[in-house]
Design an enzyme around this catalytic site. Structure first.
Site, PDB file in Angstrom:
ATOM      1  N   TRP A  98      -9.532  67.468  35.657  1.00  0.00           N
ATOM      2  CA  TRP A  98      -9.953  68.789  36.127  1.00  0.00           C
ATOM      3  C   TRP A  98     -11.077  69.334  35.237  1.00  0.00           C
ATOM      4  CZ3 TRP A  98      -7.790  67.052  39.841  1.00  0.00           C
ATOM      5  CH2 TRP A  98      -6.507  67.292  40.336  1.00  0.00           C
ATOM      6  N   ASN A 214     -10.000  69.509  45.175  1.00  0.00           N
ATOM      7  CA  ASN A 214      -8.830  68.639  45.260  1.00  0.00           C
ATOM      8  C   ASN A 214      -8.020  68.948  46.515  1.00  0.00           C
ATOM      9  OD1 ASN A 214      -6.670  66.844  44.399  1.00  0.00           O
ATOM     10  ND2 ASN A 214      -5.521  68.705  43.896  1.00  0.00           N
ATOM     11  N   GLU A 215      -7.931  67.975  47.410  1.00  0.00           N
ATOM     12  CA  GLU A 215      -7.100  68.017  48.620  1.00  0.00           C
ATOM     13  C   GLU A 215      -7.343  69.263  49.484  1.00  0.00           C
ATOM     14  OE1 GLU A 215      -3.044  67.420  47.360  1.00  0.00           O
ATOM     15  OE2 GLU A 215      -3.350  65.261  47.130  1.00  0.00           O
ATOM     16  N   TYR A 295       0.183  58.757  49.578  1.00  0.00           N
ATOM     17  CA  TYR A 295       1.494  59.286  49.200  1.00  0.00           C
ATOM     18  C   TYR A 295       2.495  59.202  50.362  1.00  0.00           C
ATOM     19  CZ  TYR A 295      -0.570  61.273  44.959  1.00  0.00           C
ATOM     20  OH  TYR A 295      -1.193  61.440  43.743  1.00  0.00           O
ATOM     21  N   GLU A 335      -6.212  58.920  44.406  1.00  0.00           N
ATOM     22  CA  GLU A 335      -4.838  59.197  43.970  1.00  0.00           C
ATOM     23  C   GLU A 335      -3.885  58.299  44.748  1.00  0.00           C
ATOM     24  OE1 GLU A 335      -3.135  63.088  43.913  1.00  0.00           O
ATOM     25  OE2 GLU A 335      -5.001  64.089  43.314  1.00  0.00           O
ATOM     26  N   TRP A 377      -2.377  57.789  40.022  1.00  0.00           N
ATOM     27  CA  TRP A 377      -1.837  59.102  39.658  1.00  0.00           C
ATOM     28  C   TRP A 377      -0.445  58.874  39.099  1.00  0.00           C
ATOM     29  CZ3 TRP A 377      -3.804  64.064  39.764  1.00  0.00           C
ATOM     30  CH2 TRP A 377      -2.882  65.080  39.464  1.00  0.00           C
TER      31      TRP A 377
END
Length: 432
Positions: A98, A214-215, A295, A335, A377
């Site tokens: 970050w 992010n996302e 994920y 990720e 990740w």
């Protein structure tokens, strides 16, 4: 007496040699570091491949989102260096972290346009340490989630100052005042002169690329138009300040409502209703490569482990195909992880899960396709349990996950011809 005179003549020569050896040993590391700094090039894109210094680059890397936060305080700063040193020893080439902390504890941006110099110096330190360890950084610029401020903090700032159009978090994408806040932050970050290296961020090749958000999700506009307009505007703004670095969106990889793949590749129906679309968003003219997350634990309900593995292969191959045919850009899987909270979890499952992902990228690399690499990740050091999650790994040399990641570094190094480089020679000297 003659032998004595010869010995006396040799003393100045010996003294000179000792002095020269001392100077060499004292300044050798500094010279080598300067030599590396002088030779390092920016990572570029050539079609569907990353390239640096004329060679293809396939990424084997990791996530450590916590770098800047830990670099703020003296007592925890050493963990950044230890993690970078460990990653480098594993042959890992890129770390995603970050470059934001908006509001709250150890905030980089205290309020719109106000920055904590102490925290900026922490980010300076992170970049300098990455340079020292020959690791490049993928720096993320804001969070869609609330952790470390995120878009909700920008909305709250606008609301507090009486200029916000809406209390919805999605107003981050369409509120003119918030867009101005974010552009001011981007300007401050991109033009920041590193207090350690003296190099402006926009001129530092240690930075692999910028990740916009992010996302991202914008559920208030399922069509995706709001998010797309924001992506186009912000990427154009970034490129007007920094045209040296690569840029990606930070997507999870879901297909939108107008994509036929929403029915055949998305994990379920809900991902097509998030206001994002992998192909459309990644096709923006200022986006250099696509990003995807993996994920299945969070995306499915009641899937067996074997079913998850099958999904992973299909998911990855679909996005690599998009990179080749639709986008003509690299696809980086930024990720991925397997949760240790699954009821039937075993470490051997995580090994198989990782190997499956690594194998897809390795096969893509051998065939010069768009699968450009992976970022695990996430990695931590000992004693950081408070920052861990269900996917976290503390790498140890005797650990099978450590060996698996090293093996992938060597395999990708062999494909690109980088295995003969100094950093890989010792690492990959035994058979992989």
């Amino acid at each position: 007496m003659v032998p004595a005179r010869n010995g006396s003549a040799a003393i100045p020569v010996l003294g000179f040699l000792i002095c020269a050896a001392f100077i060499y040993l004292s300044f050798r590391d500094l010279w080598l570091n300067h030599k590396w700094r002088a030779e390092i090039g920016f990572v570029k894109r050539n079609g569907t491949q990353f390239v640096v210094d004329g060679k293809a680059l396939y990424v084997n890397g990791w996530n450590s989102y916590w770098f800047m936060d830990h670099a703020v305080n003296e007592h925890s700063r050493y963990l950044v260096s230890e993690m970078l040193e460990t990653g480098a020893k594993m042959g890992l080439t890129v770390c995603r972290t970050w470059a934001f902390n908006d509001g709250g504890y150890n905030a980089l941006q205290i309020s719109p346009g106000r920055f904590d110099e102490r925290v900026f110096k922490a980010l300076d330190h992170v970049i300098a340490e990455a340079k020292k360890h020959d690791v490049r950084l993928l720096l993320c610029l804001v969070n869609n989630l609330q952790a470390y401020g995120g878009k909700s903090q920008y909305v709250q700032w606008a609301w507090q100052e009486g200029v916000g159009l809406s209390s919805s978090n999605d107003s981050f994408f369409f509120d003119p005042s918030i867009r101005k806040y974010f552009k001011n932050y981007l300007t401050a970050l991109l033009t920041r002169k590193n207090s350690v290296t003296g190099i402006e961020y926009r001129n530092d090749p240690t930075i692999f690329a910028w990740e916009l958000i992010n996302e991202p999700r914008c559920t208030s506009d399922v069509s995706g138009d709001t998010l797309q307009e924001w992506i186009d505007e912000m990427t154009s703004f970034i490129k007007s300040i920094d045209d040296k670095h690569l840029l990606t969106v930070g997507l999870e990889g879901f297909y939108g409502p107008n994509s036929p793949k929403r029915l055949t590749v998305n994990p379920e129906q809900w991902p097509s209703e998030l206001g994002t679309d992998f192909v459309r968003n990644s096709n923006s003219s200022n986006i250099d490569f696509a990003s995807v997350h993996i994920y299945p634990d969070h995306w499915f309900h009641n899937q067996t482990f074997e079913e998850k593995l099958k999904f992973v292969v299909k998911w990855m191959q679909s996005h690599i195909e998009d990179g080749m045919k639709e986008l003509k850009k690299p696809v980086l899987f930024t990720e991925f992880g397997l949760s240790n909270l699954n009821k039937d979890y075993e470490l051997s499952q995580r090994e198989r899960f990782y190997r499956t992902i690594f194998d897809v990228v390795y096969k893509s690399a051998k065939r010069r396709k768009a699968g450009a690499g992976t970022l695990v990740w996430q990695l931590f050091m000992e004693g950081m349990e408070g920052f861990n999650d269900e996917f976290g790994i503390v790498p140890h040399e005797e650990d099978p996950m450590y060996r698996l990641m090293v093996e992938q570094s060597c395999r990708l190094g062999r494909v690109t011809g980088r295995r003969e480089e100094h950093k890989f020679k010792k690492l990959c000297s035994h058979k992989h």
